[in-house]
Structure formats: C-alpha cells, structure tokens
Write a protein that holds these residues in place. Structure first.
Motif, short mmCIF file in Angstrom:
data_model
loop_
_atom_site.label_atom_id
_atom_site.label_comp_id
_atom_site.label_asym_id
_atom_site.label_seq_id
_atom_site.Cartn_x
_atom_site.Cartn_y
_atom_site.Cartn_z
N ASP A 217 0.81 -1.21 0.00
CA ASP A 217 0.00 0.00 0.00
C ASP A 217 0.85 1.26 0.00
OD1 ASP A 217 -2.28 -1.50 0.02
OD2 ASP A 217 -2.54 -1.43 2.19
N ALA A 218 2.12 1.14 0.41
CA ALA A 218 2.99 2.31 0.47
C ALA A 218 3.18 2.94 -0.90
CB ALA A 218 4.35 1.93 1.06
N LEU A 219 2.98 2.18 -1.96
CA LEU A 219 3.14 2.74 -3.31
C LEU A 219 2.17 3.88 -3.57
CD1 LEU A 219 3.76 -0.26 -5.76
CD2 LEU A 219 5.17 1.77 -5.46
N SER A 220 0.96 3.76 -3.03
CA SER A 220 -0.04 4.80 -3.28
C SER A 220 0.33 6.12 -2.62
CB SER A 220 -1.42 4.35 -2.78
OG SER A 220 -1.40 4.13 -1.38
N VAL A 221 1.17 6.06 -1.58
CA VAL A 221 1.59 7.28 -0.89
C VAL A 221 2.45 8.16 -1.80
CG1 VAL A 221 2.84 8.17 1.13
CG2 VAL A 221 1.48 6.08 1.32
N ILE A 222 3.08 7.54 -2.80
CA ILE A 222 3.93 8.31 -3.72
C ILE A 222 3.12 9.39 -4.43
CG2 ILE A 222 5.30 8.14 -5.84
CD1 ILE A 222 6.30 5.46 -4.83
N GLY A 223 1.84 9.11 -4.70
CA GLY A 223 1.01 10.13 -5.33
C GLY A 223 0.93 11.40 -4.50
#
Length: 297
Positions: A217-223
């Motif tokens: 889920d940490a990937l979505s934080v990049i947005g």
C-alpha cells in the motif's frame, strides 16, 4: 561529515526524483487537459504494480510480456475510468470532480487490499545483476533501468506534445476547450486519452518501484509525495513537473542525511517536501514554471 554517504544519497535522490518527475507529468497532463487534480494518481501506481505482479507470479509470464500486458490493461483501465465515472461529471463544479478522485483513491486502496491482501510482496528476480558499482557507489540495477525508462518517457512526452496530432489536440484543449471543439477536436476523446496515458505512465513507475521495494500500500503514498513536486514546478508545466520531481527527490535524501547525522528528528525525510510545499505556496504560488493566471475584476 560523511561525504561518501551524502553523495550516495544525492545520487539515489536524483534517480528517484526522475521517477517522481514522471508521476508529476501525469498530474500535469490531466490538469492541463481537464483542469482536474487527480488525487487517485498514487493508486494508478499501486494498481499497475499489483497487476504486473499477478502476471509474473500467478500466471508465470516472462517479465517483458507481463509488463506489456500491464500497460495494455492500464490503458483500458484509464479510458474506462474516464468514460464511465468522470465523463458524466463534465460541466459540474471542479470541486465535485476532485472529491470524486479522492473517493476513487479510497475505493481503489480498499479494492487492492481485498484482492491482494495487506502484506508486501516481492517481485520475482528480473535482472541477473541486482547492484552495480559506479565510482565506488552502489546502485540498484532496477534504479538504473528506471533512469533509462524515465528519460525515454520524458522524450516521448516531448515528441508527443510537439509533433503528434493528439498531442497538439491536447495542447489546444488545455488552452481553451470551447475553441478546440469549434475546430473539430473531440474534447471527450482528448480527456479519455489523457487519463489513459496517465494510467500507463504511472503504472510504469509503480512497476519500477515495486521491483526495488516490493508491492504494498505504500506505493499509493507516492502520489501524495509527488504533489509538492507538482506545486513546486507549476501545476500546468510538464518541464516544471520534471524539475520539481528532481528537487524533491534530492531534498528527501539530503533531509535523511541531515536527520541521521545531526538532528535525529526521525521523520524529516517524510515531511521535508511538505515544508517546501508550504514555502512555495507562500512565496511563489504558481510554482517555478507555472503560468500566472491574471484576471480582471
């Protein structure tokens, strides 16, 4: 001062900043063509990374075939999302569309957790060489590939907007939708294409980051992390998005170095870009390359 560590972090920041720049271009692309800030941009990275992971792990496909199928899937996903969810909102207040993108962000996060679970997963080994040494600095080979891919995407963006018919149509639509439509440009088609390109490019960044850090889920934080880069460069500037991404990437890593060596705050790496965001909004609200909007009263 540990100059070797600082140089290593700055180099990593430049490489990661290129990926931030790619994602920032997706923000700018959608904003320029539709005047909408897509707060679900980070979820495009997450979905692309999980879909590619599923092709590689569950279907046992070779990486390049799985990656190409992921891009095809994300293009169809972007078009369908715009046609089914966002097209009916054309003409509605911008705030309504922005709230829909926030709702999509929450929905896609929950959907990915439901389908793939909450645990982080690693990609199968893609390259024979995982780490290479350049000038005494160790660099993930996937990051080198990401640098190459980022440059290719940026050159493709430049050519697309300068020379292709659809790119020129997008530029015209961004300038004035009514004028573009009067010239025979299909504004609906431009909107759909902009979301499709944004989804494809974001998925590419998601796969690259997933190969290094795994999928979670940490990937979505990049947005959200990229948003300061977009504001820093200018919300309507492709070049500004790239420059802002590079600055934020380096800033994060330098902040990590200063925190680890001197301050020991613990989370300066995460919050430094948002301090910059506040500072830029106070000093230069339109960003470094953004267009000033002058209105007569």
């Amino acid at each position: 001062m540990n100059w070797g560590l600082l140089l290593q972090l700055v180099l990593n920041g430049l490489i990661v900043g290129m990926l931030y720049g790619v994602v920032a271009m997706c923000f700018v692309l959608i904003y320029k063509s539709t005047q909408v800030v897509n707060f679900a941009q980070g979820e495009f990275l997450l979905i692309g990374a999980w879909v590619c992971w599923a092709f590689l792990v569950h279907m046992q496909l070779p990486f390049f075939i799985g990656f190409l199928l992921t891009l095809v899937f994300m293009m169809a996903f972007g078009v369908l999302l715009q046609v089914i969810v966002l097209r009916p909102l054309i003409g509605e207040p911008i705030i309504s569309v922005i709230m829909v993108t926030i709702g999509l962000s929450i929905f896609f996060q929950a959907l990915m957790k439901w389908i793939f679970g909450v645990s982080a997963e690693s990609y199968p080994r893609v390259f024979d060489t995982e780490v290479i040494t350049i000038g005494g600095l160790n660099i993930e080979f996937a990051y080198i590939m990401s640098l190459v891919i980022s440059v290719v995407i940026m050159v493709a963006f430049y050519w697309f907007f300068k020379h292709s018919r659809m790119g020129l149509a997008m530029r015209a639509t961004a300038f004035d939708q009514q004028v573009a439509q009067s010239l025979g440009i299909s504004v609906k088609r431009v909107f759909a294409m902009s979301w499709a390109i944004s989804a494809v490019v974001s998925a590419t960044a998601g796969v690259v980051i997933g190969m290094v850090n795994g999928v979670s889920d940490a990937l979505s934080v990049i947005g959200i992390k990229v948003f300061p880069a977009v504001i820093l460069g200018g919300l309507d500037s492709i070049v500004g998005g790239v420059v802002g991404g590079l600055i934020i990437g380096v800033l994060e890593n330098v902040a990590e170095f200063i925190d680890g060596q001197y301050l020991h705050v613990g989370n300066l790496y995460a919050i430094a870009p948002f301090y910059v965001l506040i500072l830029i909004l106070c000093i230069k609200p339109y960003g470094l390359f953004g267009t000033k909007d002058i209105e007569r009263i």
